[in-house]
Scaffold this motif. Sequence first.
Motif, PDB file in Angstrom:
ATOM      1  N   ARG A   1       0.832  -1.207   0.000  1.00  0.00           N
ATOM      2  CA  ARG A   1       0.000   0.000   0.000  1.00  0.00           C
ATOM      3  C   ARG A   1       0.868   1.260   0.000  1.00  0.00           C
ATOM      4  O   ARG A   1       0.554   2.247  -0.668  1.00  0.00           O
ATOM      5  N   LEU A   2       1.976   1.222   0.721  1.00  0.00           N
ATOM      6  CA  LEU A   2       2.870   2.373   0.780  1.00  0.00           C
ATOM      7  C   LEU A   2       3.665   2.555  -0.517  1.00  0.00           C
ATOM      8  O   LEU A   2       4.053   3.669  -0.868  1.00  0.00           O
ATOM      9  N   LEU A   3       3.884   1.452  -1.231  1.00  0.00           N
ATOM     10  CA  LEU A   3       4.683   1.513  -2.460  1.00  0.00           C
ATOM     11  C   LEU A   3       3.838   1.678  -3.721  1.00  0.00           C
ATOM     12  O   LEU A   3       4.297   2.258  -4.708  1.00  0.00           O
ATOM     13  N   ALA A   4       2.610   1.164  -3.693  1.00  0.00           N
ATOM     14  CA  ALA A   4       1.835   1.121  -4.931  1.00  0.00           C
ATOM     15  C   ALA A   4       0.374   1.499  -4.751  1.00  0.00           C
ATOM     16  O   ALA A   4      -0.427   1.319  -5.673  1.00  0.00           O
ATOM     17  N   GLY A   5       0.014   2.002  -3.588  1.00  0.00           N
ATOM     18  CA  GLY A   5      -1.377   2.329  -3.314  1.00  0.00           C
ATOM     19  C   GLY A   5      -1.902   3.489  -4.139  1.00  0.00           C
ATOM     20  O   GLY A   5      -1.143   4.177  -4.836  1.00  0.00           O
ATOM     21  N   PRO A   6      -3.196   3.725  -4.085  1.00  0.00           N
ATOM     22  CA  PRO A   6      -3.835   4.757  -4.909  1.00  0.00           C
ATOM     23  C   PRO A   6      -3.349   6.175  -4.630  1.00  0.00           C
ATOM     24  O   PRO A   6      -3.475   7.056  -5.475  1.00  0.00           O
ATOM     25  N   ASP A   7      -2.771   6.401  -3.447  1.00  0.00           N
ATOM     26  CA  ASP A   7      -2.307   7.747  -3.103  1.00  0.00           C
ATOM     27  C   ASP A   7      -0.827   7.967  -3.408  1.00  0.00           C
ATOM     28  O   ASP A   7      -0.292   9.045  -3.150  1.00  0.00           O
TER      29      ASP A   7
ATOM     30  N   THR B   1       5.509   1.892  -7.241  1.00  0.00           N
ATOM     31  CA  THR B   1       6.469   0.847  -7.578  1.00  0.00           C
ATOM     32  C   THR B   1       5.700  -0.428  -7.901  1.00  0.00           C
ATOM     33  O   THR B   1       4.728  -0.757  -7.223  1.00  0.00           O
ATOM     34  N   LYS B   2       6.111  -1.146  -8.914  1.00  0.00           N
ATOM     35  CA  LYS B   2       5.439  -2.397  -9.268  1.00  0.00           C
ATOM     36  C   LYS B   2       5.792  -3.473  -8.242  1.00  0.00           C
ATOM     37  O   LYS B   2       6.965  -3.689  -7.926  1.00  0.00           O
ATOM     38  N   VAL B   3       4.762  -4.129  -7.720  1.00  0.00           N
ATOM     39  CA  VAL B   3       4.940  -5.158  -6.697  1.00  0.00           C
ATOM     40  C   VAL B   3       4.370  -6.476  -7.189  1.00  0.00           C
ATOM     41  O   VAL B   3       3.212  -6.540  -7.626  1.00  0.00           O
ATOM     42  N   LEU B   4       5.180  -7.523  -7.119  1.00  0.00           N
ATOM     43  CA  LEU B   4       4.738  -8.880  -7.436  1.00  0.00           C
ATOM     44  C   LEU B   4       4.686  -9.666  -6.135  1.00  0.00           C
ATOM     45  O   LEU B   4       5.709  -9.904  -5.496  1.00  0.00           O
ATOM     46  N   ILE B   5       3.484 -10.045  -5.720  1.00  0.00           N
ATOM     47  CA  ILE B   5       3.314 -10.840  -4.504  1.00  0.00           C
ATOM     48  C   ILE B   5       3.613 -12.305  -4.824  1.00  0.00           C
ATOM     49  O   ILE B   5       3.078 -12.869  -5.771  1.00  0.00           O
TER      50      ILE B   5
ATOM     51  N   ALA C   1      -3.849  -7.400  -0.648  1.00  0.00           N
ATOM     52  CA  ALA C   1      -2.617  -6.914  -1.266  1.00  0.00           C
ATOM     53  C   ALA C   1      -2.878  -6.438  -2.688  1.00  0.00           C
ATOM     54  O   ALA C   1      -2.336  -5.418  -3.134  1.00  0.00           O
ATOM     55  N   LEU C   2      -3.716  -7.158  -3.420  1.00  0.00           N
ATOM     56  CA  LEU C   2      -4.054  -6.738  -4.775  1.00  0.00           C
ATOM     57  C   LEU C   2      -4.809  -5.415  -4.742  1.00  0.00           C
ATOM     58  O   LEU C   2      -4.558  -4.520  -5.553  1.00  0.00           O
TER      59      LEU C   2
END
Length: 219
Positions: free
Chosen positions: A70-76, A81-85, A98-99
């Motif tokens: 959420r801190l790296l790729a959240g709406p705000d 940053t692209k995150v692959l879980i 997470a998605l």
Amino acid sequence: MQAPIRVLVCDDQAMIRAGFVTIIDAQADLEVVGECGDGRAAVDLAHELRPDVVVMDVRMPVLDGIGATRLLAGPDVEAPTKVLIVTTFNLDEYVYEALRAGASGFLLKDARPAQLLQGIRTVAAGTSLLAPEVTRQLVGRYASRIRPPQRAQEGSALTPRELQVLRLIADGLSNVEIAATLSLSPETVKTYVSRLLSKLGLRDRVQAVVYAYRHELVT
């Protein structure tokens, strides 16, 4: 020569993390620029190193993968940053969150090395990734937790064909598989996908899956 894709690996299990690093670093087009064992460190390192993709576990100390995502790729986030879980299906019921927090996709930890490598490349290229073999099970299992109290009508903005495509995306099908199912060309399917994402104000296929289940367009 094109610069390698820069990857940050975050997993609290040292052996798994080392395995990921070894597999990724062995590829000419991929480079591990950092590794860590908790979500807070992942956020700090991502801000410092600016990787192209963060490979993120979910359950970790200090800050879990959902909070970190959420801190790296959240709406705000202005420059997400692209995150692959990469997670364990029978443990992580929070993958859905997470998605929703902005992850570009997920894979299971028992995926083959080739799937992990292709997943990183796919996410780096700006395309979301869902593991088809678990999409229906995972989404179906936890969709009720994020469904609104009443059935939403936003899906009515889609044409019947776009709605078909959305439902097949929610089933985990790729563009090529959707094309074969509907007897269309992959290029036509790509156009439908872009159009429906635009109409619904969605960023990628991951959000499309969440949208489809949240609004009960699939069951």
